[in-house]
Design a protein around this motif. Structure first.
Motif, PDB file in Angstrom:
ATOM      1  N   TRP A   1       0.844  -1.192   0.000  1.00  0.00           N
ATOM      2  CA  TRP A   1       0.000   0.000   0.000  1.00  0.00           C
ATOM      3  C   TRP A   1       0.887   1.253   0.000  1.00  0.00           C
ATOM      4  N   LYS A   2       0.660   2.138  -0.972  1.00  0.00           N
ATOM      5  CA  LYS A   2       1.460   3.357  -1.082  1.00  0.00           C
ATOM      6  C   LYS A   2       1.378   4.168   0.206  1.00  0.00           C
ATOM      7  N   THR A   3       2.537   4.612   0.684  1.00  0.00           N
ATOM      8  CA  THR A   3       2.625   5.338   1.951  1.00  0.00           C
ATOM      9  C   THR A   3       3.501   6.569   1.765  1.00  0.00           C
ATOM     10  N   VAL A   4       3.069   7.699   2.340  1.00  0.00           N
ATOM     11  CA  VAL A   4       3.819   8.952   2.250  1.00  0.00           C
ATOM     12  C   VAL A   4       4.213   9.405   3.649  1.00  0.00           C
ATOM     13  N   LEU A   5       5.508   9.606   3.862  1.00  0.00           N
ATOM     14  CA  LEU A   5       6.027  10.181   5.091  1.00  0.00           C
ATOM     15  C   LEU A   5       6.345  11.643   4.795  1.00  0.00           C
ATOM     16  N   SER A   6       5.783  12.574   5.559  1.00  0.00           N
ATOM     17  CA  SER A   6       5.937  13.996   5.253  1.00  0.00           C
ATOM     18  C   SER A   6       6.744  14.705   6.334  1.00  0.00           C
ATOM     19  N   CYS A   7       7.387  15.792   5.927  1.00  0.00           N
ATOM     20  CA  CYS A   7       8.231  16.586   6.823  1.00  0.00           C
ATOM     21  C   CYS A   7       8.163  18.040   6.373  1.00  0.00           C
ATOM     22  N   TYR A   8       7.903  18.969   7.320  1.00  0.00           N
ATOM     23  CA  TYR A   8       7.739  20.374   6.923  1.00  0.00           C
ATOM     24  C   TYR A   8       8.115  21.305   8.065  1.00  0.00           C
ATOM     25  N   ASP A   9       8.867  22.349   7.720  1.00  0.00           N
ATOM     26  CA  ASP A   9       9.210  23.420   8.663  1.00  0.00           C
ATOM     27  C   ASP A   9       8.740  24.745   8.068  1.00  0.00           C
ATOM     28  N   MET A  10       7.878  25.453   8.788  1.00  0.00           N
ATOM     29  CA  MET A  10       7.295  26.680   8.274  1.00  0.00           C
ATOM     30  C   MET A  10       8.054  27.937   8.706  1.00  0.00           C
ATOM     31  N   ASP A  11       9.118  27.796   9.483  1.00  0.00           N
ATOM     32  CA  ASP A  11       9.825  28.964  10.005  1.00  0.00           C
ATOM     33  C   ASP A  11      11.092  29.302   9.238  1.00  0.00           C
TER      34      ASP A  11
ATOM     35  N   LEU B   1       8.687  11.698   1.631  1.00  0.00           N
ATOM     36  CA  LEU B   1       9.319  10.412   1.358  1.00  0.00           C
ATOM     37  C   LEU B   1       8.197   9.447   0.991  1.00  0.00           C
ATOM     38  N   VAL B   2       8.169   9.005  -0.268  1.00  0.00           N
ATOM     39  CA  VAL B   2       7.069   8.197  -0.791  1.00  0.00           C
ATOM     40  C   VAL B   2       7.543   6.751  -0.939  1.00  0.00           C
ATOM     41  N   LEU B   3       6.839   5.845  -0.259  1.00  0.00           N
ATOM     42  CA  LEU B   3       7.069   4.409  -0.423  1.00  0.00           C
ATOM     43  C   LEU B   3       5.970   3.879  -1.327  1.00  0.00           C
TER      44      LEU B   3
END
Length: 299
Positions: free
Chosen positions: A141-151, A191-193
């Protein structure tokens, strides 16, 4: 001859010196300054524009919208408290990350127009990024790990780690990752698996990086990749079918025992039949000289 000679001299002078009329320049087209510090944006123009040349500054934010910083010689409302102008230059007493963008110095005079652009980058170190890492994933099953910094400013780039080892952006170029199926975008932090397997199980975390300060990372999260629970799915289907069978049996038994209401049976409706008074009299009701309706049932 004299006129053509002067033109030739002018063209030669322009070609050798590069001097051109109606020029607008800046001493620094790419300004970098830390947040909450002051900074000058410079703009100068040639004398061809005249002594009363009009100088205006505009701000273009990172989203493409444009506003005036100085218009008609005065600072606009958003900048009035912290921006001044001297000799066509703009001085910020303090900048914030919201000031990131491109500033246009526009000069007009003697029927001519010129401009120069100054790019301002406000330096802000990254903060610990927000990471979304599932703890359990199903194989395939396709899985997306996300990472974000808004500063962070400039906008950070992102790196992902698994079990403390840096995941390369192009895994096919490294023998240790030749069987990896992930895709990593260092700009948006995803990061997309595409088809995770049990080999993708591990401890993951992300790191945000820019040149304004030290890198920052989110906490480590253990992600486990599990096979599909085929037995559970089959058991669920069987339970659902049993419930439907029990429901059908219950309705049949209730109907057989008469617990369910029956459909209402139709009953004969009374009809009114008009009987005229007898021509020969007779009967107590007809002696009064009156007649009445009498009802009878039609079967």
């Amino acid at each position: 001859m004299i006129t053509s000679g002067l033109v030739s001299v002018a063209l030669l002078l322009y070609a050798t010196t590069g001097v051109n009329g109606f020029t607008v320049t800046t001493t620094n087209a790419n300004v970098r300054v830390r947040e909450n510090q002051g900074v000058d944006l410079t703009c100068s123009h040639s004398a061809d524009f005249g002594a009363n040349a009009r100088v205006e500054w505009k701000y273009n934010d990172l989203k493409g919208s444009q506003t005036y910083v100085f218009f008609d010689g005065k600072a606009t409302t958003p900048y009035a408290e912290r921006v001044t102008k001297f000799d066509g230059n703009v001085r910020f007493s303090k900048v914030t990350r919201k000031d990131n963008g491109v500033y246009d110095c526009e000069v007009s005079g003697n029927g001519k127009f010129g401009e120069v652009k100054v790019n301002l980058t406000v330096l802000v170190p990254p903060s610990p990024p927000v990471c979304r890492i599932p703890t359990s994933v199903t194989t395939g099953w396709k899985t997306v790990l996300s990472c974000y910094d808004m500063d962070g400013s400039p906008p950070p780039t992102y790196k992902w780690y698994k079990n403390g080892i840096l995941l390369p952006e192009n895994p096919s170029q490294f023998p240790a990752f030749k069987n990896a199926t992930y895709k990593l975008n260092p700009r948006d932090g995803n990061l997309v698996l595409s088809s995770p397997s049990k080999m993708d199980s591990g401890q993951y975390y992300c790191e945000a990086i820019n040149d304004a300060g030290p890198p920052q990372s989110c906490r480590v999260v253990k992600m486990e990749v599990r096979d599909r629970n085929v037995g559970g799915i089959v058991a669920g289907v069987i339970v659902a079918l049993l419930l439907l069978v029990l429901l059908a049996l219950g309705l049949w038994y209730a109907k057989k025992k008469g617990y369910l209401p029956k459909k209402s049976e139709s009953k004969p409706k009374p009809s009114v039949v008009y009987q005229p008074p007898s021509l020969y009299g007779g009967g107590d009701e007809e002696e009064d000289g009156e007649f009445r309706q009498k009802s009878s049932f039609v079967v």
